[in-house]
Scaffold this motif. Structure first.
Motif, PDB file in Angstrom:
ATOM      1  N   VAL A  72       0.850  -1.344  -0.309  1.00  0.00           N
ATOM      2  CA  VAL A  72      -0.153  -0.141   0.233  1.00  0.00           C
ATOM      3  C   VAL A  72       1.260   0.951  -0.010  1.00  0.00           C
ATOM      4  O   VAL A  72       1.651   1.322   0.728  1.00  0.00           O
ATOM      5  CB  VAL A  72      -1.044  -0.021   1.258  1.00  0.00           C
ATOM      6  N   MET A  73       0.727   2.177  -0.978  1.00  0.00           N
ATOM      7  CA  MET A  73       1.416   3.206  -1.024  1.00  0.00           C
ATOM      8  C   MET A  73       0.679   4.464  -1.038  1.00  0.00           C
ATOM      9  O   MET A  73      -0.468   4.817  -1.697  1.00  0.00           O
ATOM     10  CB  MET A  73       2.224   3.169  -2.543  1.00  0.00           C
ATOM     11  N   THR A  74       1.024   5.544  -0.192  1.00  0.00           N
ATOM     12  CA  THR A  74       0.474   6.805  -0.033  1.00  0.00           C
ATOM     13  C   THR A  74       1.131   8.014  -0.110  1.00  0.00           C
ATOM     14  O   THR A  74       2.333   7.857  -0.103  1.00  0.00           O
ATOM     15  CB  THR A  74      -0.424   6.687   1.207  1.00  0.00           C
ATOM     16  N   HIS A  75       0.554   9.152  -0.582  1.00  0.00           N
ATOM     17  CA  HIS A  75       0.910  10.294  -1.017  1.00  0.00           C
ATOM     18  C   HIS A  75       1.321  11.213  -0.330  1.00  0.00           C
ATOM     19  O   HIS A  75       1.125  11.234   0.822  1.00  0.00           O
ATOM     20  CB  HIS A  75      -0.228  10.875  -1.915  1.00  0.00           C
ATOM     21  N   HIS A  76       1.806  12.244  -0.650  1.00  0.00           N
ATOM     22  CA  HIS A  76       2.305  13.518  -0.054  1.00  0.00           C
ATOM     23  C   HIS A  76       1.096  14.534   0.127  1.00  0.00           C
ATOM     24  O   HIS A  76       0.168  14.213  -0.618  1.00  0.00           O
ATOM     25  CB  HIS A  76       3.446  14.389  -0.852  1.00  0.00           C
ATOM     26  N   THR A  77       1.436  15.793   0.677  1.00  0.00           N
ATOM     27  CA  THR A  77       0.276  16.611   0.431  1.00  0.00           C
ATOM     28  C   THR A  77       0.719  17.949  -0.103  1.00  0.00           C
ATOM     29  O   THR A  77       1.867  18.512   0.282  1.00  0.00           O
ATOM     30  CB  THR A  77      -0.342  17.063   1.892  1.00  0.00           C
ATOM     31  N   SER A  78       0.161  18.326  -1.324  1.00  0.00           N
ATOM     32  CA  SER A  78       0.981  19.622  -2.019  1.00  0.00           C
ATOM     33  C   SER A  78       0.336  20.869  -1.396  1.00  0.00           C
ATOM     34  O   SER A  78      -0.739  20.793  -0.946  1.00  0.00           O
ATOM     35  CB  SER A  78      -0.016  19.362  -3.548  1.00  0.00           C
ATOM     36  N   GLY A  79       1.262  21.814  -1.578  1.00  0.00           N
ATOM     37  CA  GLY A  79       0.688  23.028  -1.088  1.00  0.00           C
ATOM     38  C   GLY A  79      -0.163  23.790  -2.003  1.00  0.00           C
ATOM     39  O   GLY A  79      -0.933  24.694  -1.466  1.00  0.00           O
ATOM     40  N   ASP A  80      -0.496  23.294  -3.331  1.00  0.00           N
ATOM     41  CA  ASP A  80      -1.546  23.669  -4.407  1.00  0.00           C
ATOM     42  C   ASP A  80      -2.664  22.629  -3.852  1.00  0.00           C
ATOM     43  O   ASP A  80      -2.741  21.596  -4.250  1.00  0.00           O
ATOM     44  CB  ASP A  80      -0.990  23.570  -5.639  1.00  0.00           C
TER      45      ASP A  80
END
Length: 292
Positions: A72-80
């Motif tokens: 299971v792979m999960t993401h970053h949080t973008s400033g945009d």
């Protein structure tokens, strides 16, 4: 007597119908046909800790239907904010291919409030009362929901799960290690952490609290963890990440911490950048091999 038996049977059927419908509604379900590259397919999975919510996961897998280990792979949080809602947020094709070619089923998980999952975020944060640990646990619950759903499918093994996360996703993977999920064999945190920002000044806040909350995680965590950071990470610098790792380990967490040389202009992009494979691949390979 016969009439009474019929009435009892009818009542049982009426009572059982909603339960059966509910069970069907909660079953993991695919959307559309498989794609041509690594059988890409979106799956919807019920959230077992947030009633009525579903989590979207983009699933990739090798040929055949033999049960495979799950990543299971999960993401970053973008400033945009708009980018956080993109349907392929956090899909790094080179990373997906790396794992699929080694025989894993890969599920890119969009946590609540992001990508194909959408809706309201589960994370809550205030600079005056920072709690990175609680935010990480909320995200870890999203990963757990996907793990529980996918490991019930015939093409996924029920054990040996590896969780991989980037940035805020890395912090989610670290938090998952502290949940000691029985199906999870190990977690990998790439540049993980959370950065608060004061609404009145716009200044970054609560980085020291990452150390405090890493200690909280370490007290609970018994799942093996690999943390990968770089010396030129522009989000979480080396002095901070050393302190985080020491706090985690000293509290009892099972941790392999690797502070790597500078990578590109900003080492925080080690995982998203295809060039990073030559650096992290030789470290991740032996870690995951322990759980085959």
């Amino acid at each position: 007597m016969r009439r009474l038996s019929v009435l009892i049977l009818a009542a049982a059927l009426l009572c059982g119908a909603p339960a059966a419908a509910q069970t069907a509604a909660q079953a993991p379900r695919p959307e559309g046909a498989e794609g041509t590259v690594h059988r890409e397919q979106v799956w919807r999975l019920s959230h077992n800790a947030d009633e009525g919510r579903e989590i979207a996961a983009i699933v990739f897998r090798p040929a055949g239907d033999t049960p495979r280990q799950l990543v299971v792979m999960t993401h970053h949080t973008s400033g945009d904010a708009a980018r956080n809602g993109e349907p392929r947020h956090g899909v790094y094709p080179h990373v997906v291919s790396w794992f699929v070619e080694r025989g894993y089923v890969v599920a890119v998980v969009h946590r609540r409030g992001y990508g194909l999952t959408g809706g309201e975020r589960a994370e809550r944060f205030a600079c005056r009362r920072p709690n990175h640990f609680a935010a990480g646990r909320a995200d870890a619950a999203d990963l757990s929901a996907v793990i529980d759903g996918l490991t019930a499918l015939p093409f996924v093994r029920k054990d040996g799960v590896i969780a991989v996360g980037q940035s805020t996703g890395g912090w989610a993977a670290a938090a998952l290690a502290a949940e000691n999920h029985p199906a999870v064999a190990g977690t990998i945190n790439f540049g993980g952490g959370r950065r608060g920002r004061a609404g009145d000044t716009g200044q970054t806040c609560a980085l020291d609290e990452l150390v405090r909350d890493a200690r909280y995680m370490g007290r609970r965590a018994r799942t093996p963890a690999l943390w990968l950071y770089t010396e030129n990470d522009q989000s979480f610098g080396p002095e901070l990440t050393r302190r985080m790792a020491e706090a985690y380990r000293s509290a009892g967490g099972a941790l392999d911490f690797q502070l790597l040389p500078p990578f590109g202009r900003d080492g925080h992009a080690l995982l998203p950048n295809p060039g990073g494979i030559r650096i992290w691949g030789p470290l991740v390979e032996p870690f995951i091999q322990k759980f085959r």
